[in-house]
Design a protein around this motif. Sequence first.
Motif, PDB file in Angstrom:
ATOM      1  N   ILE A  64      26.813   5.134  -5.868  1.00 26.85           N
ATOM      2  CA  ILE A  64      28.242   5.073  -5.591  1.00 26.85           C
ATOM      3  C   ILE A  64      29.053   5.600  -6.772  1.00 26.85           C
ATOM      4  O   ILE A  64      30.003   6.366  -6.602  1.00 26.85           O
ATOM      5  N   GLU A  65      28.675   5.211  -7.979  1.00 32.08           N
ATOM      6  CA  GLU A  65      29.371   5.717  -9.162  1.00 32.08           C
ATOM      7  C   GLU A  65      29.156   7.225  -9.295  1.00 32.08           C
ATOM      8  O   GLU A  65      30.078   7.968  -9.651  1.00 32.08           O
ATOM      9  N   ALA A  66      27.931   7.675  -8.998  1.00 29.16           N
ATOM     10  CA  ALA A  66      27.659   9.109  -9.032  1.00 29.16           C
ATOM     11  C   ALA A  66      28.512   9.841  -8.002  1.00 29.16           C
ATOM     12  O   ALA A  66      29.035  10.928  -8.272  1.00 29.16           O
ATOM     13  N   CYS A  71      32.575  13.687  -6.423  1.00 29.85           N
ATOM     14  CA  CYS A  71      33.723  13.998  -5.569  1.00 29.85           C
ATOM     15  C   CYS A  71      34.974  14.306  -6.382  1.00 29.85           C
ATOM     16  O   CYS A  71      35.815  15.103  -5.961  1.00 29.85           O
ATOM     17  N   ALA A  72      35.099  13.685  -7.550  1.00 37.83           N
ATOM     18  CA  ALA A  72      36.262  13.930  -8.400  1.00 37.83           C
ATOM     19  C   ALA A  72      36.180  15.292  -9.099  1.00 37.83           C
ATOM     20  O   ALA A  72      37.210  15.920  -9.359  1.00 37.83           O
ATOM     21  N   GLU A  73      34.961  15.723  -9.380  1.00 36.68           N
ATOM     22  CA  GLU A  73      34.777  16.944 -10.169  1.00 36.68           C
ATOM     23  C   GLU A  73      34.501  18.193  -9.342  1.00 36.68           C
ATOM     24  O   GLU A  73      34.585  19.309  -9.870  1.00 36.68           O
ATOM     25  N   THR A  82      20.190   4.992   1.997  1.00 32.05           N
ATOM     26  CA  THR A  82      19.850   3.645   1.569  1.00 32.05           C
ATOM     27  C   THR A  82      18.968   2.955   2.596  1.00 32.05           C
ATOM     28  O   THR A  82      18.900   3.383   3.749  1.00 32.05           O
ATOM     29  N   THR A  83      18.293   1.910   2.167  1.00 39.71           N
ATOM     30  CA  THR A  83      17.517   1.094   3.096  1.00 39.71           C
ATOM     31  C   THR A  83      18.390  -0.010   3.672  1.00 39.71           C
ATOM     32  O   THR A  83      17.955  -0.769   4.523  1.00 39.71           O
ATOM     33  N   PHE A  84      19.618  -0.109   3.198  1.00 42.46           N
ATOM     34  CA  PHE A  84      20.520  -1.174   3.621  1.00 42.46           C
ATOM     35  C   PHE A  84      21.695  -0.598   4.402  1.00 42.46           C
ATOM     36  O   PHE A  84      22.058   0.560   4.235  1.00 42.46           O
ATOM     37  N   ASP A  85      22.306  -1.442   5.261  1.00 43.38           N
ATOM     38  CA  ASP A  85      23.508  -0.985   5.961  1.00 43.38           C
ATOM     39  C   ASP A  85      24.602  -2.040   5.920  1.00 43.38           C
ATOM     40  O   ASP A  85      25.412  -2.158   6.824  1.00 43.38           O
ATOM     41  N   GLN A  86      24.622  -2.825   4.828  1.00 42.28           N
ATOM     42  CA  GLN A  86      25.673  -3.836   4.692  1.00 42.28           C
ATOM     43  C   GLN A  86      27.038  -3.187   4.525  1.00 42.28           C
ATOM     44  O   GLN A  86      27.173  -2.109   3.959  1.00 42.28           O
ATOM     45  N   ASP A  87      28.076  -3.886   5.013  1.00 41.41           N
ATOM     46  CA  ASP A  87      29.426  -3.334   5.002  1.00 41.41           C
ATOM     47  C   ASP A  87      29.913  -2.953   3.607  1.00 41.41           C
ATOM     48  O   ASP A  87      30.554  -1.932   3.425  1.00 41.41           O
ATOM     49  N   ASP A  88      29.611  -3.784   2.607  1.00 41.80           N
ATOM     50  CA  ASP A  88      30.125  -3.516   1.270  1.00 41.80           C
ATOM     51  C   ASP A  88      29.696  -2.147   0.773  1.00 41.80           C
ATOM     52  O   ASP A  88      30.481  -1.406   0.174  1.00 41.80           O
ATOM     53  N   TYR A  89      28.445  -1.799   1.015  1.00 38.23           N
ATOM     54  CA  TYR A  89      27.961  -0.490   0.592  1.00 38.23           C
ATOM     55  C   TYR A  89      28.693   0.621   1.334  1.00 38.23           C
ATOM     56  O   TYR A  89      29.041   1.652   0.754  1.00 38.23           O
ATOM     57  N   VAL A  90      28.913   0.432   2.621  1.00 38.79           N
ATOM     58  CA  VAL A  90      29.581   1.452   3.416  1.00 38.79           C
ATOM     59  C   VAL A  90      30.982   1.712   2.875  1.00 38.79           C
ATOM     60  O   VAL A  90      31.357   2.851   2.617  1.00 38.79           O
ATOM     61  N   ALA A  96      34.449   6.138  -2.235  1.00 33.79           N
ATOM     62  CA  ALA A  96      34.048   7.015  -3.331  1.00 33.79           C
ATOM     63  C   ALA A  96      34.132   8.479  -2.937  1.00 33.79           C
ATOM     64  O   ALA A  96      34.136   9.364  -3.783  1.00 33.79           O
ATOM     65  N   GLY A  97      34.218   8.743  -1.625  1.00 31.85           N
ATOM     66  CA  GLY A  97      34.356  10.118  -1.146  1.00 31.85           C
ATOM     67  C   GLY A  97      33.177  10.640  -0.362  1.00 31.85           C
ATOM     68  O   GLY A  97      33.132  11.826  -0.033  1.00 31.85           O
TER      69      GLY A  97
END
Length: 220
Positions: A64-66, A71-73, A82-90, A96-97
Amino acid sequence: MTIRVVVADDQELVRSGFAMILQAQPDIEVVAEAGDGAEAIEAVRRHAPDVVLLDIRMPHVDGIEAARTVCAESDCKVVMLTTFDQDDYVYEALHAGASGFLLKDVRRDDLVHAVRVVVAGDSLLAPSVARRLVADFTRRAVAVPAAGPSEELGALTARERETLVLLGRGLSNAEIAAALVVSEHTVKTHVSNVLSKLGLRDRIQAVICAYETGLIARGG
């Protein structure tokens, strides 16, 4: 046109597997692989790819930080894996873009399709992720008091606002055309204007904007 791709995942077998699948396509070239977010950022800076596949959970600098930095640059499109699909990650990934979000058990053909879709300027979510996203938008809209549309929407024409509402409801260009009784070409123009005027990267961010500005409220 050859689509240039960087693949970033801290698991070598996973990373190599994705790279092998993509490299086998006649219109895709994997220009670099990376084992963490910092390496991914450097690879994007060095190779200027069209797409970077980023695992969310990586050491040192996570996906996410990457994604935020990439996206900014640059104009490089980001697809999160990802192996996960939790809302927070989405939510974090989309804010993040990121233009796409796929689970790692994605089928070979769907992985290739995702790369082509985001390069074409569209956005893509795994069906399970999309269902979670829409359901959570609805919950949040019901949980908070309805607000009037944000002032930032003032730049839109009435028809563009209608288009944004329909984008927020997840309609395709063909469905929007039918709803507004216009051609798909006209819809594409409206969508392009909405994204340009509001400074949005793609349709996913348009969906987020429609809810967060209050244009769609209470499950609208």
